[in-house]
Design an enzyme around this catalytic site. Structure first.
Site, PDB file in Angstrom:
ATOM      1  N   SER A  31       0.956  -1.153   0.083  1.00 55.07           N
ATOM      2  CA  SER A  31      -0.049   0.136  -0.023  1.00 55.07           C
ATOM      3  C   SER A  31       0.878   1.160   0.118  1.00 55.07           C
ATOM      4  CB  SER A  31      -1.043   0.162   1.107  1.00 55.07           C
ATOM      5  OG  SER A  31      -0.111  -0.036   2.480  1.00 55.07           O
ATOM      6  N   LEU A  37       3.128   4.748  -0.355  1.00 55.21           N
ATOM      7  CA  LEU A  37       4.584   4.885  -1.241  1.00 55.21           C
ATOM      8  C   LEU A  37       4.959   3.404  -1.740  1.00 55.21           C
ATOM      9  CD1 LEU A  37       5.951   7.573   1.239  1.00 55.21           C
ATOM     10  CD2 LEU A  37       4.170   7.890  -0.738  1.00 55.21           C
ATOM     11  N   ASP A  45       7.959  -9.555   8.556  1.00 53.63           N
ATOM     12  CA  ASP A  45       8.088  -8.439   9.696  1.00 53.63           C
ATOM     13  C   ASP A  45       9.475  -7.959   9.561  1.00 53.63           C
ATOM     14  OD1 ASP A  45       8.254  -6.729  11.583  1.00 53.63           O
ATOM     15  OD2 ASP A  45       7.332  -7.889  13.212  1.00 53.63           O
ATOM     16  N   VAL A  46       9.554  -6.751   8.986  1.00 54.64           N
ATOM     17  CA  VAL A  46      10.841  -5.919   8.653  1.00 54.64           C
ATOM     18  C   VAL A  46      11.997  -6.208   9.880  1.00 54.64           C
ATOM     19  CG1 VAL A  46      10.160  -4.772   6.484  1.00 54.64           C
ATOM     20  CG2 VAL A  46      10.081  -3.682   9.000  1.00 54.64           C
ATOM     21  N   SER A  70      11.823  11.287   6.188  1.00 54.85           N
ATOM     22  CA  SER A  70      10.729  12.235   6.315  1.00 54.85           C
ATOM     23  C   SER A  70      11.259  13.687   6.457  1.00 54.85           C
ATOM     24  CB  SER A  70       9.847  11.875   7.283  1.00 54.85           C
ATOM     25  OG  SER A  70       8.713  12.760   7.714  1.00 54.85           O
ATOM     26  N   TYR A  93       8.586   9.756  16.007  1.00 59.95           N
ATOM     27  CA  TYR A  93       8.742   9.481  14.652  1.00 59.95           C
ATOM     28  C   TYR A  93       9.724  10.365  13.999  1.00 59.95           C
ATOM     29  CZ  TYR A  93       7.060   9.675   9.678  1.00 59.95           C
ATOM     30  OH  TYR A  93       7.083   9.647   8.358  1.00 59.95           O
ATOM     31  N   PHE A 140       2.162  13.598   2.182  1.00 60.12           N
ATOM     32  CA  PHE A 140       1.775  13.059   1.167  1.00 60.12           C
ATOM     33  C   PHE A 140       0.408  12.177   1.412  1.00 60.12           C
ATOM     34  CE2 PHE A 140       5.579  13.731  -0.831  1.00 60.12           C
ATOM     35  CZ  PHE A 140       5.747  13.383  -1.971  1.00 60.12           C
ATOM     36  N   THR A 165      -1.359   9.163   1.512  1.00 61.83           N
ATOM     37  CA  THR A 165      -1.228   8.009   1.810  1.00 61.83           C
ATOM     38  C   THR A 165      -2.637   7.234   2.430  1.00 61.83           C
ATOM     39  OG1 THR A 165      -0.358   8.210   4.106  1.00 61.83           O
ATOM     40  CG2 THR A 165       1.064   8.231   2.223  1.00 61.83           C
TER      41      THR A 165
END
Length: 253
Positions: free
Chosen positions: A15, A17, A57-58, A146, A159, A192, A194
């Site tokens: 989903s 980006l 899972d990264v 970001s 974040y 963006f 998203t």
């Protein structure tokens, strides 16, 4: 590097980006594997693009290693990796109810920063075994930072810290991987459109878009994908975190 026929991995590819980037690479002839959490969304996205679904899972070393083997078995050794998997979290360090949740901070850093590093280290190890192309290039890795990495707002401590870490990874990784012919870049998107942003009321989305100097709107995932594609194709781009933000500079809150 030519995108056509290259083996590509996109994390968070089901989903947002990630999907837009996977779509752009597929349209340019790449053989794409989508790394994302197990679920119907991953399967549907992979089917739509004709891509390989590689659930993982990264943050898991074992999970990413298994997904890599799935991707390699289907498409060969990766030459392109774009890390888009990530989460957002908003919370003041000290709010009305006391100190921020340490677990929430750790989770944000774990997924956004450590997850990115986990995929990068495992993918780079595989990329180094590719045959060299023009300029002795063997691969390119693009991570997602970001603008919050540079102008984190109040409530964005977790974040901003996680995305700042991604930005800071870029140059040392590019310098280290230079001997293997692997480039490392990062994109720092602004505001963006998203799936997470789409949950907000339209008037709020319009208000956020109006803060962008030009063009005064939310960024489109396809524009992120366009920059990622150019980074892949332009071999001289390396070791840089590029802002994609319409000249916005975030206010304190």
């Amino acid at each position: 590097m030519k995108i056509e026929n290259a083996s590509a991995i996109v994390t968070g590819g089901a989903s947002g980006l990630g999907f837009a980037t996977a779509k752009a690479l597929t349209e340019k002839g790449a053989k794409v594997a989508l790394f994302d959490l197990t679920g119907d969304k991953l399967e549907a996205s992979a089917k739509e693009l004709g891509a390989v679904a590689a659930p993982c899972d990264v943050t898991s070393a074992e999970g990413v290693s298994a997904a890599l083997e799935t991707a390699i078995a289907a498409n060969g050794l990766p030459r392109i990796a774009v890390n888009c998997a990530g989460v957002t979290h908003g919370e003041r360090i000290v709010g009305r109810n006391g100190a921020a949740s340490l677990d929430a901070f750790a989770r944000t850093v774990q997924i956004n920063l450590i997850g990115t590093f986990n995929v990068m280290r495992l993918v780079a190890e595989k990329m180094a075994h590719n045959d060299a192309l023009d300029d002795n290039e063997r691969g390119v890795i693009i991570n997602t930072s970001s603008v919050a990495a540079f102008e984190g707002q109040i409530g964005q401590a977790a974040y901003a810290a996680s995305k700042g870490g991604v930005a800071s990874l870029t140059l040392p990784a590019a310098r280290e991987f230079a001997r293997s012919g692997i480039r490392v870049l990062a994109i720092a998107p602004g505001i963006f459109s998203t799936p997470m942003m789409d949950l907000l009321p339209q008037d709020i989305q319009d208000s956020l878009g109006a803060k962008v100097p030009f063009p005064s709107r939310l960024g489109k995932p396809a524009e992120f994908a366009q920059l990622a594609s150019h980074m892949i194709e332009n071999t001289m781009l390396n070791g840089e975190c590029v802002r994609l933000d319409g000249a916005i500079r975030l206010e304190p809150k």
